[in-house]
Write an enzyme that holds these catalytic residues in place. Structure first.
Site, PDB file in Angstrom:
ATOM      1  N   ASP A  35      -9.707   3.089   2.328  1.00  0.00           N
ATOM      2  CA  ASP A  35      -9.910   2.517   3.683  1.00  0.00           C
ATOM      3  C   ASP A  35     -10.501   3.581   4.692  1.00  0.00           C
ATOM      4  OD1 ASP A  35      -9.024   0.202   3.118  1.00  0.00           O
ATOM      5  OD2 ASP A  35      -6.912   0.762   3.264  1.00  0.00           O
ATOM      6  N   LYS A  42       0.737  -1.178   0.048  1.00  0.00           N
ATOM      7  CA  LYS A  42      -0.029   0.106  -0.028  1.00  0.00           C
ATOM      8  C   LYS A  42       0.861   1.478   0.045  1.00  0.00           C
ATOM      9  CE  LYS A  42      -4.258  -1.756   2.163  1.00  0.00           C
ATOM     10  NZ  LYS A  42      -5.251  -1.590   2.945  1.00  0.00           N
TER      11      LYS A  42
HETATM   12  P1  NAP Z   1      -0.528  -3.660  11.079  1.00  0.00           P
HETATM   13  O1  NAP Z   1       0.007  -2.671  10.219  1.00  0.00           O
HETATM   14  O2  NAP Z   1       0.589  -4.798  11.289  1.00  0.00           O
HETATM   15  O3  NAP Z   1      -0.762  -2.850  12.327  1.00  0.00           O
HETATM   16  C1  NAP Z   1      -1.191  -3.595  13.815  1.00  0.00           C
HETATM   17  C2  NAP Z   1      -0.972  -2.494  14.850  1.00  0.00           C
HETATM   18  O4  NAP Z   1      -1.373  -3.104  16.097  1.00  0.00           O
HETATM   19  C3  NAP Z   1       0.627  -2.342  14.931  1.00  0.00           C
HETATM   20  O5  NAP Z   1       0.640  -0.804  15.481  1.00  0.00           O
HETATM   21  C4  NAP Z   1       1.052  -3.167  16.396  1.00  0.00           C
HETATM   22  O6  NAP Z   1       1.958  -2.804  16.951  1.00  0.00           O
HETATM   23  C5  NAP Z   1      -0.273  -3.127  17.036  1.00  0.00           C
HETATM   24  N1  NAP Z   1      -0.225  -4.330  18.162  1.00  0.00           N
HETATM   25  C6  NAP Z   1      -0.428  -5.552  17.569  1.00  0.00           C
HETATM   26  N2  NAP Z   1      -0.405  -6.320  18.796  1.00  0.00           N
HETATM   27  C7  NAP Z   1      -0.527  -5.632  19.810  1.00  0.00           C
HETATM   28  C8  NAP Z   1      -0.915  -5.544  21.254  1.00  0.00           C
HETATM   29  N3  NAP Z   1      -0.915  -6.733  21.795  1.00  0.00           N
HETATM   30  N4  NAP Z   1      -1.198  -4.298  21.918  1.00  0.00           N
HETATM   31  C9  NAP Z   1      -0.951  -3.352  21.437  1.00  0.00           C
HETATM   32  N5  NAP Z   1      -0.691  -2.868  19.961  1.00  0.00           N
HETATM   33  C10 NAP Z   1      -0.608  -4.134  19.302  1.00  0.00           C
HETATM   34  O7  NAP Z   1      -2.125  -4.138  10.502  1.00  0.00           O
HETATM   35  P2  NAP Z   1      -2.916  -3.317   9.902  1.00  0.00           P
HETATM   36  O8  NAP Z   1      -2.904  -3.396   8.417  1.00  0.00           O
HETATM   37  O9  NAP Z   1      -3.061  -1.982  10.429  1.00  0.00           O
HETATM   38  O10 NAP Z   1      -4.245  -4.184  10.463  1.00  0.00           O
HETATM   39  C11 NAP Z   1      -4.808  -4.335  11.777  1.00  0.00           C
HETATM   40  C12 NAP Z   1      -5.907  -5.016  11.806  1.00  0.00           C
HETATM   41  O11 NAP Z   1      -7.055  -4.299  11.040  1.00  0.00           O
HETATM   42  C13 NAP Z   1      -5.916  -6.441  11.173  1.00  0.00           C
HETATM   43  O12 NAP Z   1      -6.658  -7.196  11.877  1.00  0.00           O
HETATM   44  C14 NAP Z   1      -6.525  -6.364   9.943  1.00  0.00           C
HETATM   45  O13 NAP Z   1      -7.173  -7.449   9.355  1.00  0.00           O
HETATM   46  C15 NAP Z   1      -7.686  -5.298  10.146  1.00  0.00           C
HETATM   47  N6  NAP Z   1      -8.182  -4.335   8.778  1.00  0.00           N
HETATM   48  C16 NAP Z   1      -9.435  -4.409   8.508  1.00  0.00           C
HETATM   49  C17 NAP Z   1      -9.785  -3.682   7.662  1.00  0.00           C
HETATM   50  C18 NAP Z   1     -11.152  -3.631   7.082  1.00  0.00           C
HETATM   51  O14 NAP Z   1     -11.563  -3.226   6.000  1.00  0.00           O
HETATM   52  N7  NAP Z   1     -12.152  -3.972   7.972  1.00  0.00           N
HETATM   53  C19 NAP Z   1      -8.995  -2.970   6.727  1.00  0.00           C
HETATM   54  C20 NAP Z   1      -7.551  -3.038   7.144  1.00  0.00           C
HETATM   55  C21 NAP Z   1      -7.062  -3.788   8.270  1.00  0.00           C
HETATM   56  P3  NAP Z   1       3.760  -3.371  16.797  1.00  0.00           P
HETATM   57  O15 NAP Z   1       3.764  -3.065  15.194  1.00  0.00           O
HETATM   58  O16 NAP Z   1       4.536  -2.754  17.554  1.00  0.00           O
HETATM   59  O17 NAP Z   1       3.495  -4.821  16.840  1.00  0.00           O
END
Ligand code: NAP
Length: 283
Positions: free
Chosen positions: A106, A70
């Site tokens: 998004d 992205k």
């Molecule tokens: P990402 O870039 O990997 O970001 C995840 C974030 O969560 C990071 O900042 C990570 O921190 C943090 N995190 C992970 N475990 C944690 C914990 N135990 N405590 C606090 N913070 C924590 O992932 P993403 O792409 O943003 O996606 C995140 C979620 O949103 C996923 O489940 C994805 O499926 C969902 N999503 C949904 C949609 C939709 O259309 N509904 C769209 C996009 C994403 P660290 O990097 O420090 O580990």
């Protein structure tokens, strides 16, 4: 029916082995009788440049972009919308006469789903958000553009939350506070929020814990979990048990898809058909 005139759209990502987008979009094209087809194109990072040149060369109508491209995809586009530039990521591309235009739908998907589900007026609301990754950034920036009064960003590491929080304050002049998940102030921040968002993947696995203590929740709060598999995470179960308004990530997926559909076809997306296609697939 696929013909010589069928316009091609696709999802570019890697490994991109699982996506609900083809089901959602192809159902919509069929419903409106539009001659488009949506496929999935896994491209390894070494091949990304070639894939993008290919989009132009064989006159694709456009594409969606997913993990892990992205951000890097922006280097291959001719023009990028203001919103996508601000978010720093593109998830939708349109090929207009050989020029590639990038958009981010998004954030729109999140805001639109919230408004449609809850009918909420966001200006002045306080937001508590778990996570500071890609999705969190799109959500936080869109909320800031809606003039919420404060966004608390929580992450395992304060640095990551701080980076996003600083970015919001500098670029959109939105009050933002960064805290670590173990911070003692977290309870007060949860109780003060109008909207609580989970933008971490925590909740996707059965054994995942709750990241917040539910004793701080109030009945008039909204809980939005971006996760859609499972459709009801432990956080949303608790929210429903406590009679809070609860939304899962399927609605964000739906509305970001609807906006991409509109960019490609210049037609309103058939939301109900797309929602039905998604729900059926997830059953
Ligand atoms: P990402 O870039 O990997 O970001 C995840 C974030 O969560 C990071 O900042 C990570 O921190 C943090 N995190 C992970 N475990 C944690 C914990 N135990 N405590 C606090 N913070 C924590 O992932 P993403 O792409 O943003 O996606 C995140 C979620 O949103 C996923 O489940 C994805 O499926 C969902 N999503 C949904 C949609 C939709 O259309 N509904 C769209 C996009 C994403 P660290 O990097 O420090 O580990």
């Amino acid at each position: 029916m696929i013909t010589a005139k069928t316009k091609i759209l696709g999802l570019i990502g890697y490994p991109a082995t699982y996506s609900l987008s083809p089901i959602m979009h192809n159902a919509a094209f069929k419903q409106l009788g539009l001659d488009y087809v949506y496929l999935v194109f896994p491209a390894e990072s070494n091949d990304l440049r070639k894939a993008m040149e290919g989009l132009k060369a064989i006159k694709f109508a456009g594409a969606n972009v997913t993990i892990p491209y992205k951000e890097v995809i922006m280097d291959y586009l001719d023009e990028i919308s203001k919103e996508a530039r601000l978010i720093g990521a593109v998830n939708t591309i349109k090929n207009i006469e050989g020029k590639l235009y990038g958009y981010n739908t998004d954030g729109f998907g999140f805001i639109e789903s919230l408004k449609k589900q809850i009918g909420i007026f966001l200006k002045g609301k306080k937001v508590f958000m778990l996570g500071a990754g890609g999705a969190a950034k799109a959500v936080a920036l869109s909320l800031a553009l809606e003039e919420v009064s404060e966004i608390v960003i929580v992450d395992k590491f304060k640095k990551k939350a701080m980076d996003l929080s600083d970015y919001l304050e500098k670029n959109i002049d939105c009050k933002s506070v960064a805290i670590r998940i173990e911070d003692v102030k977290i309870g007060k921040k949860i109780s003060n929020a109008d909207i609580i968002v989970n933008a971490t993947p925590v909740g996707m696995k059965k054994e995942d814990p709750l990241l917040i203590d539910v004793k701080y929740l109030r009945e008039d709060q909204i809980i939005y979990d971006l996760i859609y598999t499972p459709q009801e995470t432990l956080l949303l179960k608790e929210a429903r048990r406590l009679k809070l308004k609860a939304i899962n990530g399927l609605e964000m997926l739906l509305y970001q898809g609807a906006k991409s559909f509109n960019i490609w076809t210049e037609r309103d997306a058939p939301i109900e058909i797309m929602r039905k296609a998604l729900s059926k697939e997830l059953e």
